[in-house]
Design an enzyme around this catalytic site. Structure first.
Site, PDB file in Angstrom:
ATOM      1  N   LYS A 116      21.497  -4.434   3.610  1.00  0.00           N
ATOM      2  CA  LYS A 116      20.314  -4.819   2.843  1.00  0.00           C
ATOM      3  C   LYS A 116      20.364  -6.294   2.474  1.00  0.00           C
ATOM      4  O   LYS A 116      19.334  -6.964   2.436  1.00  0.00           O
ATOM      5  CB  LYS A 116      20.207  -3.970   1.579  1.00  0.00           C
ATOM      6  CG  LYS A 116      19.756  -2.541   1.838  1.00  0.00           C
ATOM      7  CD  LYS A 116      19.524  -1.832   0.518  1.00  0.00           C
ATOM      8  CE  LYS A 116      19.487  -0.331   0.668  1.00  0.00           C
ATOM      9  NZ  LYS A 116      18.277   0.198   1.245  1.00  0.00           N
ATOM     10  N   GLU A 200      18.671  -6.488  -7.715  1.00  0.00           N
ATOM     11  CA  GLU A 200      17.253  -6.818  -7.558  1.00  0.00           C
ATOM     12  C   GLU A 200      16.558  -6.616  -8.893  1.00  0.00           C
ATOM     13  O   GLU A 200      17.002  -5.801  -9.701  1.00  0.00           O
ATOM     14  CB  GLU A 200      16.595  -5.823  -6.579  1.00  0.00           C
ATOM     15  CG  GLU A 200      16.699  -6.194  -5.144  1.00  0.00           C
ATOM     16  CD  GLU A 200      16.014  -5.168  -4.234  1.00  0.00           C
ATOM     17  OE1 GLU A 200      16.335  -5.204  -3.059  1.00  0.00           O
ATOM     18  OE2 GLU A 200      15.194  -4.343  -4.699  1.00  0.00           O
ATOM     19  N   ARG A 292      14.634   2.808  13.310  1.00  0.00           N
ATOM     20  CA  ARG A 292      14.633   4.098  14.002  1.00  0.00           C
ATOM     21  C   ARG A 292      13.260   4.734  13.839  1.00  0.00           C
ATOM     22  O   ARG A 292      12.441   4.221  13.084  1.00  0.00           O
ATOM     23  CB  ARG A 292      15.672   5.025  13.368  1.00  0.00           C
ATOM     24  CG  ARG A 292      15.451   5.122  11.872  1.00  0.00           C
ATOM     25  CD  ARG A 292      16.272   6.151  11.191  1.00  0.00           C
ATOM     26  NE  ARG A 292      16.387   5.899   9.777  1.00  0.00           N
ATOM     27  CZ  ARG A 292      15.499   6.209   8.848  1.00  0.00           C
ATOM     28  NH1 ARG A 292      14.367   6.798   9.207  1.00  0.00           N
ATOM     29  NH2 ARG A 292      15.681   5.928   7.588  1.00  0.00           N
TER      30      ARG A 292
HETATM   31  P1  ADP Z   1      17.459   3.439   0.501  1.00  0.00           P
HETATM   32  O1  ADP Z   1      17.742   2.677   1.747  1.00  0.00           O
HETATM   33  O2  ADP Z   1      18.702   3.945  -0.167  1.00  0.00           O
HETATM   34  O3  ADP Z   1      16.411   4.484   0.669  1.00  0.00           O
HETATM   35  P2  ADP Z   1      15.533   1.511  -0.560  1.00  0.00           P
HETATM   36  O4  ADP Z   1      15.855   0.086  -0.759  1.00  0.00           O
HETATM   37  O5  ADP Z   1      14.667   1.866   0.599  1.00  0.00           O
HETATM   38  O6  ADP Z   1      16.896   2.361  -0.540  1.00  0.00           O
HETATM   39  O7  ADP Z   1      14.874   2.080  -1.880  1.00  0.00           O
HETATM   40  C1  ADP Z   1      14.598   3.456  -2.021  1.00  0.00           C
HETATM   41  C2  ADP Z   1      13.540   3.652  -3.073  1.00  0.00           C
HETATM   42  O8  ADP Z   1      13.990   3.138  -4.341  1.00  0.00           O
HETATM   43  C3  ADP Z   1      12.236   2.932  -2.804  1.00  0.00           C
HETATM   44  O9  ADP Z   1      11.375   3.680  -1.997  1.00  0.00           O
HETATM   45  C4  ADP Z   1      11.702   2.777  -4.207  1.00  0.00           C
HETATM   46  O10 ADP Z   1      11.183   4.018  -4.612  1.00  0.00           O
HETATM   47  C5  ADP Z   1      12.936   2.526  -5.040  1.00  0.00           C
HETATM   48  N1  ADP Z   1      13.208   1.069  -5.209  1.00  0.00           N
HETATM   49  C6  ADP Z   1      13.921   0.306  -4.360  1.00  0.00           C
HETATM   50  N2  ADP Z   1      13.977  -0.977  -4.798  1.00  0.00           N
HETATM   51  C7  ADP Z   1      13.296  -1.017  -5.960  1.00  0.00           C
HETATM   52  C8  ADP Z   1      13.007  -2.061  -6.922  1.00  0.00           C
HETATM   53  N3  ADP Z   1      13.444  -3.303  -6.769  1.00  0.00           N
HETATM   54  N4  ADP Z   1      12.256  -1.736  -8.003  1.00  0.00           N
HETATM   55  C9  ADP Z   1      11.824  -0.466  -8.184  1.00  0.00           C
HETATM   56  N5  ADP Z   1      12.086   0.547  -7.341  1.00  0.00           N
HETATM   57  C10 ADP Z   1      12.800   0.300  -6.233  1.00  0.00           C
END
Ligand code: ADP
Length: 513
Positions: A116, A200, A292
């Site tokens: 990430k 973040e 993917r």
């Molecule tokens: P993973 O790869 O573990 O699924 P993601 O980065 O895609 O992690 O984040 C998964 C979920 O977490 C997102 O769909 C959102 O719901 C929540 N999320 C991620 N980053 C943030 C953020 N900065 N603020 C609020 N919610 C977040």
């Protein structure tokens, strides 16, 4: 085109890929663990090879064995599906080194998007907006607090190697940071073998909106619009739709161009998805790229009118996309419910056992992508997602009523599933208005997962008792189990397979819920 493809997966996605191959006239090789010897994907493939015991670490995750099976069976390419080895750069590279084609992006693109933090760096260099935060992992709590204070609490700690919501912690105050960092690192180390965690800003009340991209080996990259995936529990998607109520054609074009820019920056080829958070003011932030095919790809297929898995295979075989500049416009509305073997009335506890009876909904605009059948044994070795129920209709309102109708038709006996939860969501006024954020589900969990009320339970018990008494009377009279219809048509000696009393009782109880 390839003449034979090995499908390195199981369950619904293995079947999905096999179906795509069959329609392209491509032969398939399935692989299976001892737990899956009788699974539908094994039967539907042209050939099937046993690859090991039930734990995926000894079967579906043993890359060398899969490559060996592909070489021995004369397959030219490997489709990884999602999960398992689909986003492992080393596997994509090993497949290529063995002289086979990996049906997915180049190993280098998986690597670029795999971490990430690396993906954030790449996005920033391509001018893609990201959530404020670091692009390096944090070393200790003091450093983390100093960084958090530059953009303010709440913040989100995230595992650099993360996926599936693991290694994520919301931190609302500096005093909570040290403990949260330690536990996020522990969870990341356990899940990914890498304890790097970064920070973040936590965005309050956003939607999760993602853009599907498709790229070929000739330099064409197109986007296929958005999917709305805000109905999430513990950062895991439960319901997805296309398009999104929050995305105008103008915003779609901008987010699409952003996703295409990110894909180009990564040297991307094949199908991929850029995930964004979209806030209340229409600002969007890149989260990550999934390198993917995704679980929720069918909603895009239905509104855009193309087969993404077939395009994955065609692009991997070197075909150029025939629509390099097409402006894809969604037609109608598509919605997907993930049917999992979890009990929503009991904290989504995994449910195991044998599926005694399965009745799959059909009719206009209904699609079932499943990997189960009557008699399937559901254990704890694999992901609890059993199937996806997908509908397509002219409008969102009609898609919701179609989904409700299809969910009512669905009968899965023998295990608990997420079906009742989905019905409650379809009936919820917030969902019907499309007034949803990624926190909505967790905030409304009690209302969406409460067991049936006592009035319903009493009614259900009464129906069940009446039906049992009726069956007993019939058994006592010595006659075969027949329906009125079969008696009327003179077929009294043939037993009729219809819904069991439990189906009837359950459906009835839901109708009145
Ligand atoms: P993973 O790869 O573990 O699924 P993601 O980065 O895609 O992690 O984040 C998964 C979920 O977490 C997102 O769909 C959102 O719901 C929540 N999320 C991620 N980053 C943030 C953020 N900065 N603020 C609020 N919610 C977040």
């Amino acid at each position: 085109m390839f003449s034979k493809v090995l499908v390195a997966n199981r369950g619904e996605i293995a079947l999905r890929v096999i179906r795509a191959c069959q329609e392209l006239g491509v032969k398939t090789v399935a692989v299976y663990s001892e737990a899956d010897a009788r699974a539908p994907h094994v039967r539907e493939a042209d050939e099937a090879v046993l690859i090991g015991p039930p734990p995926s670490s000894q079967s579906y995750l043993v890359g060398e064995r899969l490559i060996d099976v592909a070489l021995r069976t004369g397959a030219q390419a490997i489709h990884p599906g999602y999960g398992f080895l689909s986003e492992r750069a080393w596997f994509a590279r090993a497949v290529r080194d063995a002289g086979l084609v990996f049906i997915g992006p180049p190993a280098e693109a998986i690597e670029a998007m795999g971490s990430k933090t690396a993906a954030r760096q790449l996005a920033i260099s391509a001018g893609v907006p990201v959530v404020p935060g670091t692009t390096e992992s944090v070393r200790n709590a003091a450093e983390a607090i100093a960084i958090a204070e530059t953009f303010g609490f709440p913040v989100l700690l995230k595992a650099a190697a993360g996926g599936g919501g693991k290694g994520m912690r919301i931190v609302r105050a500096a005093s909570e940071l040290a403990d949260a960092l330690a536990s996020a690192k522990r969870e990341a180390q356990n899940a990914f073998g890498d304890d790097a965690v970064y920070i973040e800003k936590y965005i309050e009340g956003p939607r999760h909106v993602e853009i599907q991209v498709l790229a070929d080996t000739h330099g064409n990259v197109v986007h296929l619009g958005e999917r709305e995936c805000s109905v999430q529990r513990r950062h895991q998607k439960m319901i997805e739709e296309a398009p999104s109520v929050a995305v105008s054609p103008e915003l779609r074009a901008r987010m699409g161009a952003t996703a295409v820019a990110a894909a180009r920056a990564a040297g991307y080829v094949n199908a991929g998805t850029c995930e964004f958070l979209l806030d209340k003011d229409g600002q969007y932030y890149f989260l990550e790229m999934n390198t993917r095919i995704q679980v929720e790809h069918p909603v895009t297929e239905l509104v855009m009118g193309l087969d993404l898995v077939q395009w994955q295979i065609r692009v991997a075989a070197g075909e150029a996309l025939p629509f390099p500049h097409k402006d894809f416009v969604p037609r109608g509305w598509a919605m997907e419910c993930r049917i999992t073997s979890e009990d929503p009335t009991n904290g989504f506890l995994p449910s195991t056992g044998r599926i005694e009876y399965l009745h799959v909904p059909t009719g206009p605009g209904v699609r079932w992508d499943g990997g189960i059948e009557s008699g399937s044994d559901i254990g704890l070795h694999y992901d609890p997602m059993l199937a996806k129920l997908i509908v397509h209709a002219p409008t969102r309102e009609l898609a919701i009523s179609r989904m409700r109708r299809a969910l009512r038709e669905l009968t899965i006996d023998g295990i608990e599933t997420s079906r009742s939860f989905h019905l409650r969501v379809m009936d919820h006024p917030d969902f019907q208005r499309g007034d949803i954020t990624i926190q909505w589900l967790e905030q409304n969990l009690p209302a969406l997962t409460a067991p049936a009320t006592s009035r319903e339970s009493i009614r259900l018990a009464a129906i069940a008792a009446a039906l049992v008494a009726h069956e007993e009377r019939r058994a006592g009279s010595g006659g075969p189990a027949t329906s009125n219809a079969s008696i009327a048509s003179g077929e009294s000696s043939r037993s009729v397979h219809g819904p069991t009393w439990r189906d009837v009782a359950r459906r009835d109880s839901l109708r009145f819920s």
